[in-house]
Design a protein around this motif. Structure first.
Motif, PDB file in Angstrom:
ATOM      1  N   PHE B 230     -48.674  31.862 -30.417  1.00  0.00           N
ATOM      2  CA  PHE B 230     -49.609  31.664 -31.542  1.00  0.00           C
ATOM      3  C   PHE B 230     -50.302  30.294 -31.434  1.00  0.00           C
ATOM      4  O   PHE B 230     -50.416  29.562 -32.414  1.00  0.00           O
ATOM      5  CB  PHE B 230     -48.874  31.781 -32.884  1.00  0.00           C
ATOM      6  CG  PHE B 230     -48.202  33.109 -33.082  1.00  0.00           C
ATOM      7  CD1 PHE B 230     -48.928  34.288 -33.027  1.00  0.00           C
ATOM      8  CD2 PHE B 230     -46.830  33.192 -33.283  1.00  0.00           C
ATOM      9  CE1 PHE B 230     -48.313  35.519 -33.190  1.00  0.00           C
ATOM     10  CE2 PHE B 230     -46.200  34.410 -33.439  1.00  0.00           C
ATOM     11  CZ  PHE B 230     -46.948  35.587 -33.393  1.00  0.00           C
ATOM     12  N   GLY B 231     -50.686  29.965 -30.217  1.00  0.00           N
ATOM     13  CA  GLY B 231     -51.400  28.704 -30.008  1.00  0.00           C
ATOM     14  C   GLY B 231     -50.507  27.490 -29.930  1.00  0.00           C
ATOM     15  O   GLY B 231     -50.968  26.375 -29.666  1.00  0.00           O
ATOM     16  N   LEU B 232     -49.207  27.682 -30.163  1.00  0.00           N
ATOM     17  CA  LEU B 232     -48.279  26.549 -30.152  1.00  0.00           C
ATOM     18  C   LEU B 232     -47.673  26.417 -28.762  1.00  0.00           C
ATOM     19  O   LEU B 232     -47.043  27.352 -28.260  1.00  0.00           O
ATOM     20  CB  LEU B 232     -47.167  26.793 -31.185  1.00  0.00           C
ATOM     21  CG  LEU B 232     -46.192  25.653 -31.432  1.00  0.00           C
ATOM     22  CD1 LEU B 232     -46.899  24.487 -32.087  1.00  0.00           C
ATOM     23  CD2 LEU B 232     -45.049  26.123 -32.314  1.00  0.00           C
ATOM     24  N   ASP B 233     -47.891  25.282 -28.128  1.00  0.00           N
ATOM     25  CA  ASP B 233     -47.419  25.094 -26.767  1.00  0.00           C
ATOM     26  C   ASP B 233     -46.313  24.034 -26.758  1.00  0.00           C
ATOM     27  O   ASP B 233     -46.513  22.911 -26.328  1.00  0.00           O
ATOM     28  CB  ASP B 233     -48.588  24.664 -25.868  1.00  0.00           C
ATOM     29  CG  ASP B 233     -48.173  24.663 -24.404  1.00  0.00           C
ATOM     30  OD1 ASP B 233     -47.077  25.158 -24.097  1.00  0.00           O
ATOM     31  OD2 ASP B 233     -48.944  24.154 -23.576  1.00  0.00           O
ATOM     32  N   ALA B 234     -45.170  24.388 -27.311  1.00  0.00           N
ATOM     33  CA  ALA B 234     -44.059  23.435 -27.337  1.00  0.00           C
ATOM     34  C   ALA B 234     -42.753  24.195 -27.267  1.00  0.00           C
ATOM     35  O   ALA B 234     -42.616  25.266 -27.867  1.00  0.00           O
ATOM     36  CB  ALA B 234     -44.099  22.607 -28.625  1.00  0.00           C
ATOM     37  N   SER B 235     -41.811  23.673 -26.521  1.00  0.00           N
ATOM     38  CA  SER B 235     -40.517  24.349 -26.419  1.00  0.00           C
ATOM     39  C   SER B 235     -39.537  23.822 -27.462  1.00  0.00           C
ATOM     40  O   SER B 235     -38.516  24.441 -27.726  1.00  0.00           O
ATOM     41  CB  SER B 235     -39.935  24.186 -25.017  1.00  0.00           C
ATOM     42  OG  SER B 235     -39.766  22.830 -24.712  1.00  0.00           O
ATOM     43  N   ILE B 239     -37.984  18.289 -36.552  1.00  0.00           N
ATOM     44  CA  ILE B 239     -38.141  18.075 -37.997  1.00  0.00           C
ATOM     45  C   ILE B 239     -37.109  17.017 -38.361  1.00  0.00           C
ATOM     46  O   ILE B 239     -35.935  17.320 -38.535  1.00  0.00           O
ATOM     47  CB  ILE B 239     -37.901  19.372 -38.786  1.00  0.00           C
ATOM     48  CG1 ILE B 239     -38.841  20.478 -38.288  1.00  0.00           C
ATOM     49  CG2 ILE B 239     -38.085  19.134 -40.283  1.00  0.00           C
ATOM     50  CD1 ILE B 239     -38.517  21.853 -38.825  1.00  0.00           C
ATOM     51  N   GLY B 240     -37.546  15.781 -38.433  1.00  0.00           N
ATOM     52  CA  GLY B 240     -36.592  14.690 -38.627  1.00  0.00           C
ATOM     53  C   GLY B 240     -35.647  14.640 -37.445  1.00  0.00           C
ATOM     54  O   GLY B 240     -36.073  14.615 -36.290  1.00  0.00           O
ATOM     55  N   ALA B 241     -34.342  14.665 -37.745  1.00  0.00           N
ATOM     56  CA  ALA B 241     -33.352  14.621 -36.667  1.00  0.00           C
ATOM     57  C   ALA B 241     -33.055  15.999 -36.095  1.00  0.00           C
ATOM     58  O   ALA B 241     -32.329  16.128 -35.123  1.00  0.00           O
ATOM     59  CB  ALA B 241     -32.051  13.999 -37.197  1.00  0.00           C
ATOM     60  N   ILE B 242     -33.603  17.004 -36.732  1.00  0.00           N
ATOM     61  CA  ILE B 242     -33.334  18.382 -36.290  1.00  0.00           C
ATOM     62  C   ILE B 242     -34.286  18.751 -35.151  1.00  0.00           C
ATOM     63  O   ILE B 242     -35.500  18.576 -35.280  1.00  0.00           O
ATOM     64  CB  ILE B 242     -33.524  19.375 -37.463  1.00  0.00           C
ATOM     65  CG1 ILE B 242     -32.714  18.935 -38.684  1.00  0.00           C
ATOM     66  CG2 ILE B 242     -33.198  20.801 -37.026  1.00  0.00           C
ATOM     67  CD1 ILE B 242     -31.253  19.184 -38.599  1.00  0.00           C
ATOM     68  N   ARG B 243     -33.736  19.227 -34.074  1.00  0.00           N
ATOM     69  CA  ARG B 243     -34.566  19.680 -32.947  1.00  0.00           C
ATOM     70  C   ARG B 243     -34.392  21.188 -32.811  1.00  0.00           C
ATOM     71  O   ARG B 243     -33.315  21.665 -32.466  1.00  0.00           O
ATOM     72  CB  ARG B 243     -34.146  18.985 -31.653  1.00  0.00           C
ATOM     73  CG  ARG B 243     -34.467  17.501 -31.636  1.00  0.00           C
ATOM     74  CD  ARG B 243     -33.979  16.868 -30.356  1.00  0.00           C
ATOM     75  NE  ARG B 243     -34.794  17.226 -29.215  1.00  0.00           N
ATOM     76  CZ  ARG B 243     -35.795  16.476 -28.746  1.00  0.00           C
ATOM     77  NH1 ARG B 243     -36.103  15.347 -29.331  1.00  0.00           N
ATOM     78  NH2 ARG B 243     -36.479  16.856 -27.686  1.00  0.00           N
ATOM     79  N   LEU B 244     -35.443  21.907 -33.113  1.00  0.00           N
ATOM     80  CA  LEU B 244     -35.398  23.372 -33.039  1.00  0.00           C
ATOM     81  C   LEU B 244     -35.912  23.813 -31.673  1.00  0.00           C
ATOM     82  O   LEU B 244     -37.042  23.485 -31.297  1.00  0.00           O
ATOM     83  CB  LEU B 244     -36.258  23.984 -34.141  1.00  0.00           C
ATOM     84  CG  LEU B 244     -35.827  23.664 -35.572  1.00  0.00           C
ATOM     85  CD1 LEU B 244     -36.908  24.082 -36.557  1.00  0.00           C
ATOM     86  CD2 LEU B 244     -34.513  24.350 -35.900  1.00  0.00           C
ATOM     87  N   ARG B 245     -35.076  24.535 -30.947  1.00  0.00           N
ATOM     88  CA  ARG B 245     -35.506  25.024 -29.633  1.00  0.00           C
ATOM     89  C   ARG B 245     -36.178  26.379 -29.819  1.00  0.00           C
ATOM     90  O   ARG B 245     -35.549  27.335 -30.292  1.00  0.00           O
ATOM     91  CB  ARG B 245     -34.305  25.143 -28.700  1.00  0.00           C
ATOM     92  CG  ARG B 245     -33.722  23.794 -28.328  1.00  0.00           C
ATOM     93  CD  ARG B 245     -32.576  23.967 -27.373  1.00  0.00           C
ATOM     94  NE  ARG B 245     -31.444  24.609 -28.006  1.00  0.00           N
ATOM     95  CZ  ARG B 245     -30.480  25.247 -27.344  1.00  0.00           C
ATOM     96  NH1 ARG B 245     -30.542  25.353 -26.036  1.00  0.00           N
ATOM     97  NH2 ARG B 245     -29.471  25.775 -27.981  1.00  0.00           N
ATOM     98  N   MET B 246     -37.420  26.451 -29.468  1.00  0.00           N
ATOM     99  CA  MET B 246     -38.198  27.663 -29.734  1.00  0.00           C
ATOM    100  C   MET B 246     -37.624  28.889 -29.024  1.00  0.00           C
ATOM    101  O   MET B 246     -37.584  29.975 -29.584  1.00  0.00           O
ATOM    102  CB  MET B 246     -39.660  27.444 -29.305  1.00  0.00           C
ATOM    103  CG  MET B 246     -40.421  26.493 -30.195  1.00  0.00           C
ATOM    104  SD  MET B 246     -40.496  27.083 -31.903  1.00  0.00           S
ATOM    105  CE  MET B 246     -41.574  28.489 -31.727  1.00  0.00           C
TER     106      MET B 246
END
Lengths: 460, 401
Positions: B230-235, B239-246
């Motif tokens: 959806f146009g998002l090019d990030a793995s 969000i703050g200290a939270i790292r969400l792995r796509m």
């Protein structure tokens, strides 16, 4: 005891209970998994009928063949990719030698055995090769498996050239283990040792990167334990702070431990992913990149990254990570290496890796020794190997420290029957998708692509 | 501090005493002893002899909320406080965002584990058999996706329906042929027959897959994030200290969809109702026109399809190797369904999340940082054993007298 469902979306209203045999079944699966039951079928061995002989002269078949035993993993838990390519390279060496008339006027034949990296299998295979009285044994990719084979070979006086086992004890022996004699008299090695390998990394950390805090991930294997001890020794007495974290291989995800490493070591300026398992080392590396562990720290992976296509598939964020190239870069190849590399490209779809060159050369070394010994007498081959001076695909081979020139006091015991300076260098992919040939050489300083550049930091 | 340490040392002893003695007292008083063992164990651990005396005096008036849930929460709080006091410098104690990130990571991985266990839950729910080839069907799905993606440049999500159809058909074929004696009543001991047949099938599938691949290999399909979403090019999204792995989030999202689909199927469709009817009473279901044979075949096929979807969804996000993938997924799946309660769909989801968080927190908080990862898997199995001992029917199961 029976149980029944009662909540929410449970389907049935009738008694469910733990089914009979479930506990036994689960335990069976656990046992099978623990015993390596998930492993592949035992790969075919090519050790056809070689009549055992009572003498120390290796038996020739009626056709006059000289049989060389090959060992390596063709099944899990061994690293099958390595074992498969090693076997292929050994077959090339045998074919090349036979095309030139063989050795002592006799054809050579390879009897390759799948050691599976399971110690009991490794020991049994070693005994089998001893019983078959092959002329010599070459190969092996896993230190623990190599160590398990040594007692049988030592007892029988079997000449062995280990080609891809790093643990120092392979040639040093272990004073604490009665089955591993100090400086085993018939064991030779052309792979780097853990200490040699770690010292090279340590040299780069100290003099190239000038690092202050290193995190080293190792796996719980003989290789990992050897690497752990070797890195401690290599960095002992330096100002570099070392944190070592052990992992169990075969897990789908390592994100929790890399996140912890990041939180507890915010000042880490180098992270070394040192696993014998290629897939796990790469998974660990990508998890660390995702966790931000190497946002600013230098990242170092294993030599498997020379398989750049596989590396980029598994570690798409791996630009900026260094890796060791054990063996030569393509620009350093001699004619023998070029020939093997081209054939590997044609047959396997990629260039020859270090373990292919090592496996190829281990056969040449044994053949050369048989030729100089003038027979397949085991002691004669050992004596000839000690006097080796031969050019193989990886360069000039010698075994400096041997029975006529013992390892001096004060020098490490692993130098015994060891090719003293296997080629090793540190490369780095600086852009996503680079090939091996495009990688930048960052260490040793004498071979740097850009003089003085010991690491290229890639923004993440 | 001393009190908590004392409780830590004496708690297990009083817990054992409570778990043994209280049910005896209930039986002596001819009262229902089903809650007494758990309540005695928990009160013994939390309040020691004081708790046991209180329980003893309140016989036979045990309430699940008052005597099990509340002291259970107290026990958890006590254990956490004890951990904090004994490890005051632990990152888990001093760094809240870090702990939150690890819990988030465990929950996300747990969702993925839930995907693996969904098929096993469905098969048990409907057929009352445990499929010991479940891990191999997950592996089959993963390898199929891997092979397709090696040949065709497709979005990994697009491969999932293809794998789903393949595993559905394969599963139905297995049920209609190899497992037919269970349905037809020709199997004298259906439980054992199912275990042996599915176990044998699993071994066959393992060797067949290794044969197809040529040798055991790492199965790593292209990642979901190798192309923009959806146009998002990030793995990774921070969000703050939270790292969400796509990649993991997408695999987990597939897991959640699978669960919602399973619930919808079972409770909102005629097919699901027929499954439930057959599982409750095969004769009665037949009397109202439900073909139990077809339901059996279709349910097994759907269970295998869920396993295949799990495999196809996981290989772009996780590290798997053939043939180890089968054992890895199977062991975790069995742990999850037993934790949650055999045959319970929400139980499997809760069990999976619980297992994911337990493993993550072990790696994150185990006092010796160099060994946290080593004990990660063992912690899940320890919890499994503890639940089997204390509550054999799992979180959402009910013991029957």
């Amino acid at each position: 005891m029976r149980t029944s469902p009662d909540v929410g979306f449970r389907v049935s209203g009738e008694s469910t209970g733990l089914p009979r045999g479930l506990a036994i079944g689960v335990m069976t699966v656990l046992l099978v998994a623990a015993c390596g039951g998930g492993a592949s079928p035992t790969a075919s061995t090519t050790s056809a009928a070689v009549t055992p002989a009572a003498t120390s002269i290796a038996t020739a078949t009626p056709a006059g063949e000289i049989v060389i035993g090959g060992v390596g993993p063709l099944s899990q838990p061994g690293d099958v990719a390595i074992g498969t390519e090693m076997k292929w390279a050994m077959e090339q060496a045998i074919a090349d030698l036979n095309a030139k008339g063989g050795v002592l006027g006799r054809q050579l034949r390879l009897a390759f055995n799948d050691t599976q990296n399971q110690p009991d299998v490794c020991a049994a295979i070693a005994q089998k090769l001893v019983d078959e009285n092959v002329a010599a044994v070459v190969g092996e990719a896993h230190s623990g498996c190599g160590l398990a084979q040594i007692p049988a070979y030592s007892k029988a006086g079997m000449p062995v050239v280990f080609s891809e086992t790093y643990n120092d004890k392979i040639t040093a022996g272990d004073p604490a283990d009665p089955n591993l004699p100090a400086n085993p008299p018939t064991i030779f090695r052309i792979a780097p040792t853990s200490t040699y390998y770690s010292s090279f990394i340590a040299d780069w950390l100290i003099n190239g990167l000038k690092a202050k805090n290193l995190i080293q991930f190792v796996d719980n294997s003989d290789y990992g334990l050897g690497e752990k001890a070797a890195m401690q020794a290599a960095l002992g007495g330096t100002s570099i702070q070392l944190v070592q974290i052990a992992i169990d291989t075969g897990q789908p995800d390592y994100s929790a431990i890399v996140a912890r490493a990041k939180a507890e070591n915010p000042d880490a300026d180098a992270v070394f992913f040192d696993s014998a398992s290629i897939a796990d080392g790469w998974a660990l590396q990508q998890n660390a990149i995702d966790a931000g562990l190497v946002d600013t720290a230098a990242c170092i992976g294993g030599p498997a990254a020379t398989d750049f296509a596989g590396y980029w598939r598994a570690v798409p964020g791996g630009a900026g990570c260094a890796f060791q190239q054990v063996g030569l870069t393509s620009s350093q190849f001699n004619e023998l290496a070029k020939s093997l590399d081209e054939r590997t490209n044609l047959a396997l779809g990629h260039g020859a890796r270090n373990y292919a060159f090592e496996a190829y050369d281990s056969v040449l070394l044994v053949a050369d020794a048989i030729a100089r010994a003038g027979s397949t007498d085991h002691q004669g081959i050992v004596t000839a190997l000690e006097a080796t001076s031969m050019v193989g695909a990886q360069g000039q081979y010698t075994f400096t420290y041997n029975s006529t020139n013992p390892v001096p006091a004060g020098k490490p015991a692993w130098l015994w029957h060891q090719w003293p300076e296997p080629p090793i260098q540190l490369l780095e992919y600086t852009k996503k998708g680079q090939t091996l040939a495009e990688a930048t050489t960052i260490w040793p300083a004498s071979r740097q692509t850009v003089s003085g550049q010991a690491w290229v930091q890639v923004p993440r | 501090m001393e009190f908590l340490l004392w409780m830590a040392l004496a708690g297990p002893a009083w817990s054992t005493v409570g778990a043994i003695l209280l049910p005896r007292r209930y039986r002596t008083r001819r009262a229902d002893p089903r809650l007494a063992g758990v309540a005695g164990g928990i009160w013994g651990a939390v309040l020691g002899p004081v708790g046991l005396v209180l329980l003893y005096r309140s016989t036979p008036r045990l309430l699940r909320g008052l005597h099990v849930v509340i002291p259970g929460i107290l026990l958890l709080a006590e254990l956490l406080a004890l951990f904090a006091l004994m490890n005051p410098s632990s990152t888990c104690v001093t760094n809240g965002p870090y702990l939150a990130n690890q819990v988030q990571n465990g929950l996300t991985v747990g969702l993925v584990y839930a995907t693996m266990a969904a098929g096993l839950t469905l098969i048990y729910s409907v057929q009352r058999i445990i499929s010991f080839s479940h891990g191999q069907f997950v592996m089959f799905g993963g390898v199929t996706a891997f092979l397709i993606l090696q040949q065709v440049d497709l979005n990994p999500i697009a491969v999932i329906p293809i794998v789903a159809i393949g595993t559905l058909l394969l599963g139905m074929l297995v049920a209609a042929t190899l497992l037919r004696p269970i349905q037809s009543g020709r199997a004298e001991r259906p439980d054992e027959f199912a275990i042996l047949m599915t176990f044998g099938l699993g071994v066959f599938m393992t060797y067949a897959l290794v044969g197809v691949l040529g040798s055991p290999v790492g199965v790593r399909a292209p990642r979901y994030t190798d192309r923009p979403i959806f146009g998002l090019d990030a793995s990774v999204i921070e969000i703050g200290a939270i790292r969400l792995r796509m990649d993991v989030l997408i695999a987990g999202g597939v897991g959640l969809l699978v669960f919602l689909g399973l619930v919808w199927l079972l409770y909102r469709t005629w097919l699901g109702r027929s499954f439930r009817a057959v599982s409750m009473d095969r004769q009665a279901a037949a009397a109202v026109g439900i073909d139990s044979g077809r339901a059996f075949v279709l349910a097994f096929g759907l269970g295998c399809m869920l396993a295949g979807i799990a495999g196809a969804a996981l290989v772009p996000a996780f590290n798997f190797q053939v043939p180890d993938m089968a054992a890895q997924t199977a062991i975790r799946s069995y742990v999850i369904v037993v934790l949650g309660g055999l045959g319970s769909v929400p139980g499997a989801l809760v069990g999976a999340l619980f297992l994911g968080v337990t493993e993550a927190l072990t790696a994150a908080c185990y006092p010796d940082p160099t060994k946290g990862a080593t004990y990660q898997v063992a912690s899940g199995l320890l919890v499994f054993l503890a639940v089997l001992l204390l509550r054999p029917q799992g979180f959402f199961g009910r013991r029957e007298g």
